[in-house]
Scaffold this active site. Structure first.
Site, PDB file in Angstrom:
ATOM      1  N   THR A  86      14.647  -2.750   7.849  1.00  0.00           N
ATOM      2  CA  THR A  86      15.451  -3.234   6.720  1.00  0.00           C
ATOM      3  C   THR A  86      16.714  -3.903   7.190  1.00  0.00           C
ATOM      4  O   THR A  86      17.404  -3.384   8.080  1.00  0.00           O
ATOM      5  CB  THR A  86      15.847  -2.064   5.796  1.00  0.00           C
ATOM      6  OG1 THR A  86      14.652  -1.478   5.297  1.00  0.00           O
ATOM      7  CG2 THR A  86      16.678  -2.527   4.613  1.00  0.00           C
ATOM      8  N   VAL A 135       6.883   0.665  -3.536  1.00  0.00           N
ATOM      9  CA  VAL A 135       8.095  -0.149  -3.514  1.00  0.00           C
ATOM     10  C   VAL A 135       9.272   0.790  -3.264  1.00  0.00           C
ATOM     11  O   VAL A 135       9.334   1.878  -3.836  1.00  0.00           O
ATOM     12  CB  VAL A 135       8.267  -0.887  -4.862  1.00  0.00           C
ATOM     13  CG1 VAL A 135       9.643  -1.514  -4.979  1.00  0.00           C
ATOM     14  CG2 VAL A 135       7.181  -1.952  -5.028  1.00  0.00           C
ATOM     15  N   GLY A 136      10.189   0.378  -2.412  1.00  0.00           N
ATOM     16  CA  GLY A 136      11.338   1.229  -2.092  1.00  0.00           C
ATOM     17  C   GLY A 136      12.556   0.871  -2.912  1.00  0.00           C
ATOM     18  O   GLY A 136      12.464   0.304  -4.008  1.00  0.00           O
ATOM     19  N   GLY A 178      17.190   3.235   4.816  1.00  0.00           N
ATOM     20  CA  GLY A 178      16.672   4.590   4.941  1.00  0.00           C
ATOM     21  C   GLY A 178      15.602   4.858   3.906  1.00  0.00           C
ATOM     22  O   GLY A 178      14.996   3.931   3.358  1.00  0.00           O
TER      23      GLY A 178
END
Ligand code: SD4
Length: 347
Positions: free
Chosen positions: A205, A234-235, A257
């Site tokens: 990320t 999906v984050g 994270g």
């Protein structure tokens, strides 16, 4: 003097003191331009953003897009199409962007497009919507002139996937850098970013925040998400308020994270709200982390990492993480980027 009069007199005195201290409070000087980003892989990213910010009229919005594009272009790396795939071997991308006027856009679960952050910007600027997902996002990107890339894993991702298939266990790595970076393990302060054998930095990320010469803030977050996630997962990264939030009157925040944990507390929005209450960027990040740890301290310590970075409208910045290992990059002029170790709840 009766009690009511005493009360009135005291209140008037209080008001006078308040306006006195307000008018005599030293105005805070803006430290600008500045760009901060997650992880040590943020150094070249910040550099790309600073190319925009160093110009008097360079916009923070353009800077964060350019910075994110820089890492999305590093084909053999981790963020973007070079990232780790889901458990079916497909790379699916999430991204979001937010400017100084509360405009925002995102894409999630999008495949085959190299620059998800630029598609997120198009969603923000050219549609009445905030978030497009999956095939719809890809179709929109192609309509806007983005090229559909072939379904090929990068060399590193293929290796990682082959390895993962042996056990097929979903165990997110807490801090990828921590395992690579000898300087960090020794616990020394700011250090040079560690490169992998193939010359690339490694993390999945990239999130960055910028303040431009006009005093405007913007942010961007781009990711291939947690490696070996379920298909369709999906984050936090494309979710405004979770993985990214910008309020030009106050400040901006973004995260890296375990996305599920960040979503649970609407993390980036929470950090901005703490800054609105007068907290420093680091304190605001710390308070959001404390909120998260409180949910399940044992799990937070043992199973995952979350790190927030924040930048306020004065150019003050800070970060905080659950566990040691989170670092962030700060750049205020071309070539002066430094990597800073974030403080953490657990040591
Ligand atoms: C996610 N927050 O998809 C991202 C992953 C990440 O460092 O930040 N990894 O949950």
């Amino acid at each position: 003097m009766n009690n009511r009069r005493k009360f009135l007199n005291r209140s008037l005195l209080g008001l006078a003191t308040m306006s006195f201290s307000k008018s005599f409070a030293a105005p805070k000087v803006k430290k600008k331009p500045i760009v901060i980003s997650t992880w040590d892989s943020g150094i070249p990213v910040n550099e790309a953003a600073m190319e925009v910010l160093k110009n008097t009229n360079g916009r923070a919005l353009d800077a964060v897009e350019k910075g994110a594009n820089n890492i999305e272009d590093t084909i053999n790396c981790c963020v973007g199409l070079g990232g780790n795939p889901d458990r079916e071997g497909r790379v699916t991308l999430d991204a979001s962007i937010m400017d100084d006027k509360m405009n925002c856009g995102g894409v999630a679960f999008m495949e085959n497009i190299k620059h998800p952050i630029s598609v997120a910007r198009k969603v923000m600027e050219d549609t009445p919507h905030v978030l497009l997902v999956g095939d719809g996002a890809r179709q929109f990107a192609i309509e806007k002139g983005f090229v559909a890339e072939p379904d090929v894993l990068s060399k590193d991702a293929q290796k990682a996937y082959d390895n993962w298939l042996k056990k097929s266990e979903y165990k997110p790595v807490k801090n990828i850098e921590l395992q690579q970076n000898k300087a960090f393990q020794k616990g020394s302060g700011p250090f040079a970013p560690q490169m992998l054998e193939n010359g690339d930095f490694n993390h999945d990320t990239m999130a960055l925040l910028a303040l431009d010469n006009s005093g405007n803030l913007s942010g961007a977050c781009t990711t291939s998400g947690m490696g070996f996630k379920m298909r369709g997962r999906v984050g936090d990264s494309p979710i405004i308020g979770a993985g990214l939030y910008v309020d030009n009157e106050v400040g901006a925040c973004t995260s890296s994270g375990q996305g599920e944990e960040v979503v649970r507390i609407a993390g980036s929005h929470l950090v901005v709200e703490f800054m609105r209450q007068g907290k420093s960027p680091e304190m605001a990040c710390k308070m959001a982390i404390e909120r998260l740890v409180k949910i399940n301290p044992k799990k937070a310590k043992e199973e995952f990492q979350v790190g927030f970075i924040a930048l306020n409208k004065y150019g003050e910045y800070g970060a905080f993480a659950i566990n040691p290992g989170f670092v962030f990059s700060v750049t205020t002029a071309p070539g002066n980027g430094k990597v800073i170790k974030a403080k953490s709840y657990f040591n």
